[in-house]
Design an enzyme around this catalytic site. Structure first.
Site, PDB file in Angstrom:
ATOM      1  N   LYS A 212      76.002-130.143  -0.960  1.00 38.75           N
ATOM      2  CA  LYS A 212      75.188-129.633   0.144  1.00 38.75           C
ATOM      3  C   LYS A 212      74.749-128.221  -0.215  1.00 38.75           C
ATOM      4  O   LYS A 212      75.516-127.270  -0.133  1.00 38.75           O
ATOM      5  CB  LYS A 212      75.954-129.582   1.469  1.00 38.75           C
ATOM      6  CG  LYS A 212      75.001-129.247   2.653  1.00 38.75           C
ATOM      7  CD  LYS A 212      75.692-128.549   3.813  1.00 38.75           C
ATOM      8  CE  LYS A 212      75.669-127.038   3.718  1.00 38.75           C
ATOM      9  NZ  LYS A 212      74.303-126.439   3.824  1.00 38.75           N
TER      10      LYS A 212
ATOM     11  N   GLU B 216      85.114-119.419  -2.954  1.00 39.64           N
ATOM     12  CA  GLU B 216      84.651-118.121  -3.469  1.00 39.64           C
ATOM     13  C   GLU B 216      83.899-117.483  -2.315  1.00 39.64           C
ATOM     14  O   GLU B 216      82.838-117.946  -1.918  1.00 39.64           O
ATOM     15  CB  GLU B 216      83.767-118.323  -4.701  1.00 39.64           C
ATOM     16  CG  GLU B 216      83.502-117.043  -5.465  1.00 39.64           C
ATOM     17  CD  GLU B 216      82.174-116.427  -5.104  1.00 39.64           C
ATOM     18  OE1 GLU B 216      82.191-115.439  -4.320  1.00 39.64           O
ATOM     19  OE2 GLU B 216      81.144-116.913  -5.567  1.00 39.64           O
TER      20      GLU B 216
ATOM     21  N   CYS C 219      77.871-111.363  -3.837  1.00 35.10           N
ATOM     22  CA  CYS C 219      79.195-111.181  -3.239  1.00 35.10           C
ATOM     23  C   CYS C 219      80.059-110.222  -4.043  1.00 35.10           C
ATOM     24  O   CYS C 219      81.000-109.626  -3.498  1.00 35.10           O
ATOM     25  CB  CYS C 219      79.882-112.524  -3.091  1.00 35.10           C
ATOM     26  SG  CYS C 219      79.827-113.533  -4.575  1.00 35.10           S
TER      27      CYS C 219
ATOM     28  N   GLU D  76      80.837-106.414   4.662  1.00 31.86           N
ATOM     29  CA  GLU D  76      79.921-106.823   3.603  1.00 31.86           C
ATOM     30  C   GLU D  76      78.499-106.774   4.156  1.00 31.86           C
ATOM     31  O   GLU D  76      78.170-107.490   5.098  1.00 31.86           O
ATOM     32  CB  GLU D  76      80.269-108.234   3.132  1.00 31.86           C
ATOM     33  CG  GLU D  76      79.488-108.679   1.919  1.00 31.86           C
ATOM     34  CD  GLU D  76      79.945-110.036   1.394  1.00 31.86           C
ATOM     35  OE1 GLU D  76      79.914-110.228   0.173  1.00 31.86           O
ATOM     36  OE2 GLU D  76      80.329-110.890   2.217  1.00 31.86           O
TER      37      GLU D  76
END
Length: 480
Positions: free
Chosen positions: A176, A251, A285, A385
């Site tokens: 996906k 992750e 990231c 973040e």
């Protein structure tokens, strides 16, 4: 080269070796972030589509899991050959769907998929699936059907980092991709089809996280989930998968520190740090978003950072000279603007950039390249973040304080060190609680393990490291 907006496969899924329509018609526009206009549409899947894909993967697993290493190598090599043939199409798709500058889309985004295929092939050639320990045979066997959920920010990087090692291990898969940047995944599915992947071994269903991703994670026919995305979404996936006791490899997010030691070339290190933070418009990231500099040279570092940021060319992703394109969506743009405002409210020094679009830009999700100085590690911009071209510069008085600040985060995906003395950097690296440590801005190494500590996830990707995540370990006692 087919035009991106006239491909009928955008409205189809790839299941059991064929392009199929969704069980229930539902469409979603795909937005070009440079223009804020839809340039194509995809179909959104649901439970019935996932059921079909998982059923196909389960049916194919029995035979594919028994393929020899040589057969799996030959398949991966055919996939690589076909990927290389479609390389420019893939780069164009990434540029259009997520706003990556076309040069970056070609040299980093599309290249990453190519490089990871090559690394997986190299890792598989030398992989040990069976070994004797005394009288016991240790076997590493494919775990089964793997559900792969990938993000929009590095589409080919993450797709290949999961699909290639899963196939190398002998697993069958259901992918996906992100519904925000799905076109490159459709092209990748065309690559898989053209390479002759056996029916059911690779399947792809587009859709949202709740309607497809969580359904995959909960599905009793799925043996493991490999997920890349936000920590918030990763927690949901893990909880959903827990009821069927699946393995979950993740992750997730990051807030990576970049320690510039006193013996480093400050100007060079700061400029490299800004470039690394702002690459991919800050949408990585593992971006080094917290720069730590010696307190006595803080203002000097700000001047170098300002010069580097203001020299960067923000503009149309289709222009070869563009270095910073837009961020991917209105949602991301609004989040970044909120966090820039928080930096101002909480007292950080705005060095350059700030709220709103760059001067002269009236449309597109463009963010001003922004540097904050005199940031403390309790500020929102040092904790959350941001996922945009925003850098926070902090200061430290001692090496011990620098390490403490670097580790003072819920994340642990990456960390960076700059030093004029390699032995000095090597002494610091083991003290940093992160899955990857980069010394003096090295080249990207696709053979190195990649993954996080703490809330940045678990498991490791890249090359042979990733193959391990898709294997079960069996001990056959008395074999000898």
């Amino acid at each position: 080269m087919q035009q991106l907006n006239d491909n009928p496969r955008h409205l189809q899924f790839y299941i059991d070796g064929a392009w199929v329509a969704p069980a229930v018609p539902a469409r979603l526009d795909v937005i070009d972030p440079a223009t804020e206009q839809a340039f194509t549409a995809i179909s959104l899947g649901g439970q019935a589509d996932v059921d079909s894909a998982v059923l196909a993967a389960r049916a194919a697993f029995g035979s594919f899991s028994q393929w020899s290493v040589e057969e799996r190598l030959a398949l991966l090599e055919r996939i690589l050959e076909e990927y290389n043939r479609r390389f420019e199409d893939i780069a164009e798709a990434v540029s259009r769907e997520m706003g990556a500058p076309v040069t970056f889309a070609r040299e980093a985004q599309a290249w990453a998929g190519q490089a990871h295929l090559e690394a997986t092939i190299a890792g598989l050639r030398d992989f040990t699936f069976c070994e004797m320990r005394g009288q016991t045979m240790i076997r590493r066997e494919p775990i089964g059907v793997a559900a792969l959920i990938t993000p929009w920010n590095w589409p080919l990087n993450q797709i290949v980092c999961k699909v290639a090692p899963a196939l190398a291990a002998g697993c069958t898969v259901v992918l996906k991709p992100s519904e925000i940047a799905p076109i490159s995944a459709i092209l990748f599915s065309e690559v898989m089809d053209a390479a002759g992947v056996p029916k059911g071994v690779y399947n792809m269903v587009n859709g949202t996280g709740p309607e497809v991703g969580q359904v995959m994670a909960a599905h009793p026919g799925v043996d493991m989930v490999s997920f890349t995305g936000s920590t918030r979404a990763g927690v949901i996936v893990a909880k959903t998968a827990a009821d069927t006791v699946k393995r979950v490899a993740q992750e997730l997010g990051g807030k990576s520190p970049n320690i510039i030691l006193p013996d480093a070339d400050l100007e060079s290190a700061v400029r490299q740090g800004v470039q690394a933070c702002f690459a991919n418009s800050g949408q990585s990231c593992d971006a080094p978003t917290r720069m730590l500099v010696p307190k006595a040279r803080h203002d000097e570092a700000l001047a170098y950072a300002r010069a580097e940021a203001e020299a960067m060319i923000t503009g149309d992703p289709r222009e070869e000279v563009t270095q910073l394109g837009p961020v991917v969506s209105q949602t991301q743009f609004d989040k970044i603007q909120r966090l820039i405002a928080a930096g101002l409210t909480e007292g950080a020094t705005l060095v350059t950039g700030g709220p709103g679009r760059p001067e002269g830009m009236v449309r597109g999700y463009y963010v001003r390249p922004t540097i904050f100085g005199h940031v403390t590690n309790d500020m929102t911009i040092a904790r959350e973040e941001i996922f945009g071209p925003v850098l926070s510069i902090l200061s430290y008085e001692s090496e011990e304080e620098a390490v403490a600040i670097a580790n003072d985060t819920v994340y642990g995906l990456a960390a960076y060190i700059h030093s004029g003395n390699i032995d000095h950097a090597r002494r610091i690296a083991p003290q940093l609680r992160a899955g990857s440590v980069f010394i003096n801005a090295p080249a990207w190494d696709v053979m190195a393990p990649f993954g996080g500590y703490k809330q940045s996830g678990n498991g490791r990707e890249y090359a042979d490291w990733a193959i391990h995540d898709f294997l079960e370990i069996k001990g056959v006692v008395g074999w000898g």
